[in-house]
Design an enzyme around this catalytic site. Sequence first.
Site, PDB file in Angstrom:
ATOM      1  N   THR A 316      -4.540  -6.325   4.558  1.00 18.38           N
ATOM      2  CA  THR A 316      -5.237  -5.237   4.907  1.00 18.38           C
ATOM      3  C   THR A 316      -5.710  -4.859   6.211  1.00 18.38           C
ATOM      4  O   THR A 316      -5.544  -3.761   6.676  1.00 18.38           O
ATOM      5  CB  THR A 316      -6.232  -5.017   3.815  1.00 18.38           C
ATOM      6  OG1 THR A 316      -5.736  -5.059   2.536  1.00 18.38           O
ATOM      7  CG2 THR A 316      -7.294  -3.711   4.030  1.00 18.38           C
ATOM      8  N   TRP A 319      -2.765  -4.145   8.534  1.00 21.15           N
ATOM      9  CA  TRP A 319      -2.246  -2.893   8.075  1.00 21.15           C
ATOM     10  C   TRP A 319      -3.023  -1.662   9.054  1.00 21.15           C
ATOM     11  O   TRP A 319      -2.310  -0.811   9.844  1.00 21.15           O
ATOM     12  CB  TRP A 319      -2.453  -2.413   6.865  1.00 21.15           C
ATOM     13  CG  TRP A 319      -2.174  -0.876   6.536  1.00 21.15           C
ATOM     14  CD1 TRP A 319      -0.755  -0.351   5.997  1.00 21.15           C
ATOM     15  CD2 TRP A 319      -2.927   0.204   6.429  1.00 21.15           C
ATOM     16  NE1 TRP A 319      -0.931   0.953   5.866  1.00 21.15           N
ATOM     17  CE2 TRP A 319      -2.189   1.442   6.174  1.00 21.15           C
ATOM     18  CE3 TRP A 319      -4.270   0.641   6.964  1.00 21.15           C
ATOM     19  CZ2 TRP A 319      -2.776   2.748   6.281  1.00 21.15           C
ATOM     20  CZ3 TRP A 319      -4.704   1.884   6.936  1.00 21.15           C
ATOM     21  CH2 TRP A 319      -3.875   2.886   6.548  1.00 21.15           C
ATOM     22  N   HIS A 320      -4.007  -1.836   9.318  1.00 15.67           N
ATOM     23  CA  HIS A 320      -5.180  -1.136  10.175  1.00 15.67           C
ATOM     24  C   HIS A 320      -4.801  -1.131  11.737  1.00 15.67           C
ATOM     25  O   HIS A 320      -4.992  -0.221  12.416  1.00 15.67           O
ATOM     26  CB  HIS A 320      -6.535  -1.392  10.321  1.00 15.67           C
ATOM     27  CG  HIS A 320      -7.089  -0.671   8.756  1.00 15.67           C
ATOM     28  ND1 HIS A 320      -7.157  -1.429   7.610  1.00 15.67           N
ATOM     29  CD2 HIS A 320      -7.821   0.480   8.514  1.00 15.67           C
ATOM     30  CE1 HIS A 320      -7.679  -0.715   6.822  1.00 15.67           C
ATOM     31  NE2 HIS A 320      -7.957   0.539   7.219  1.00 15.67           N
ATOM     32  N   GLY A 321      -4.013  -2.346  12.199  1.00 15.14           N
ATOM     33  CA  GLY A 321      -3.813  -2.351  13.465  1.00 15.14           C
ATOM     34  C   GLY A 321      -3.335  -3.682  14.086  1.00 15.14           C
ATOM     35  O   GLY A 321      -3.499  -4.739  13.481  1.00 15.14           O
ATOM     36  N   PHE A 466      -3.637   5.035  12.903  1.00 23.16           N
ATOM     37  CA  PHE A 466      -3.182   3.821  12.069  1.00 23.16           C
ATOM     38  C   PHE A 466      -1.894   4.348  11.497  1.00 23.16           C
ATOM     39  O   PHE A 466      -1.422   3.613  10.610  1.00 23.16           O
ATOM     40  CB  PHE A 466      -4.314   3.670  11.149  1.00 23.16           C
ATOM     41  CG  PHE A 466      -5.586   3.008  11.715  1.00 23.16           C
ATOM     42  CD1 PHE A 466      -5.624   2.279  12.743  1.00 23.16           C
ATOM     43  CD2 PHE A 466      -6.661   3.734  11.328  1.00 23.16           C
ATOM     44  CE1 PHE A 466      -6.791   1.704  13.210  1.00 23.16           C
ATOM     45  CE2 PHE A 466      -7.729   3.239  11.998  1.00 23.16           C
ATOM     46  CZ  PHE A 466      -7.920   2.313  12.965  1.00 23.16           C
TER      47      PHE A 466
END
Length: 466
Positions: A316, A319-321, A466
Amino acid sequence: MVFSSLTFLFVFVPLVFGIYYIVPAKAKNIIIFLSGFIFYAWGEPFYICIMILSTLIDYTAGLLLARYDKNPKVRTILLLVSVVMNLSLLATFKYSSFIINNINAILHTSIPDPNLPLPIGISFYTFQSMSYTIDLYMRKINVQKNLINFVSYVTLFPQLVAGPIVRYQDVQNEIDHRTITVTKVSAGIGLFIQGLAKKVLLANNIGLLWTNIKAMDYATMPAMTAWLGILAFTFQIYYDFSGYSDMACGLGKMLGFEFPQNFNLPYTAKSIAEFWRRWHITLSSWFKSYVYFPLGGSRVSKPKIVRNLLIVWGLTGLWHGASWNFILWGLYFGILIICERFIWGKALQKLPGIIQHIYTFVLVVFGWMLFEILTVTDIITYTKALFGAGGLWDSQSFYFLSSYFILFIICAIFSGGFLQRLGTKLAARFPKAVPYSIPVVQLVLMVCCLSYLVSSTYNPFLYFRF
């Protein structure tokens, strides 16, 4: 940004909806298909090829999965090919620099960094498209044989670049057959204006404070300034992202779709686990369905549950960066959820509600500091500032407080659901006035938003990156 705000509001949206409502039902998906490509290509003319490739991969995989429905080995190979190809696209454009730079740092090599620009919204449309193949493999949905209809699903412009993540099973019936009513369009307009007001009037204004504080020297920053800054970002990211989600869901209603809810008053949560049931709901649901449950979920031993949660939350964060701070942020929440589940969760539930709220909110605010500050060194320095390493306050701290105090109060009240409760009470007490007052309120909010957009140049969309 993909579109300038004024171009989007005054040109693109009215034009698309004007054409969409006029054309016959069979042509509506063509309008969605074309508008999605125009919307994306306006800001990313080259990287639209990546979105097309991802879409065609999953469309083709879907056709082949249906063709070889009775051949488990072939179906498994098709699923793996689809997932690997999608994740390879995501890894190439989002994570290649991060991977190469870390390899160079660890092994003292000098692999050239391609430094590829990040395609807008690639994490959203990749996950959305990939969910179709996975659900088809698991026989949760039926194959979509019409290419235009499938591309329309992926390129739904309201949520194309910043969510919510709409899985095919959420809209599979509406993709082929949907009804558009005056009631649904009216509700969509109201939801769009609500989201626009969150974004423009609250997120943008409170975000200005964080922009100023973020540019300061963290080593000498007093505690009051540090807390005001990260609290400002806490409200900015909520009103920015939930505002965009409301706008997307509102536009979706106007097109005849019901997108899933993405936020449910997350800052009213009494635990970190509850917070994540209320924040970015579609992303949490995606990881739960496609990572946590396949790993065994909670039906395994405690050590494996811990493993599963750490994997999910590490992913998670990633996924954001492509940065260590995002991984740290994800693991931070994963560890907190593990602790609530196995260590102090029962004790937390016995505490007064206000203590549960404070506990959750403070930990979430600290989490946003990990999320927003990119380097570990700066995170450590800012953490020290929060605890008074640069002093408790100075004259500038009180200037910031006096300038933004009212806005902080407004943000806090609305994030706590006050507006919904007030609306419910007023509707119950003055039922005849509701049909007349709501349009007036919406018109006033719309005028205020447009006035702000005309006069301001500060209008970032945080989740576009994102």
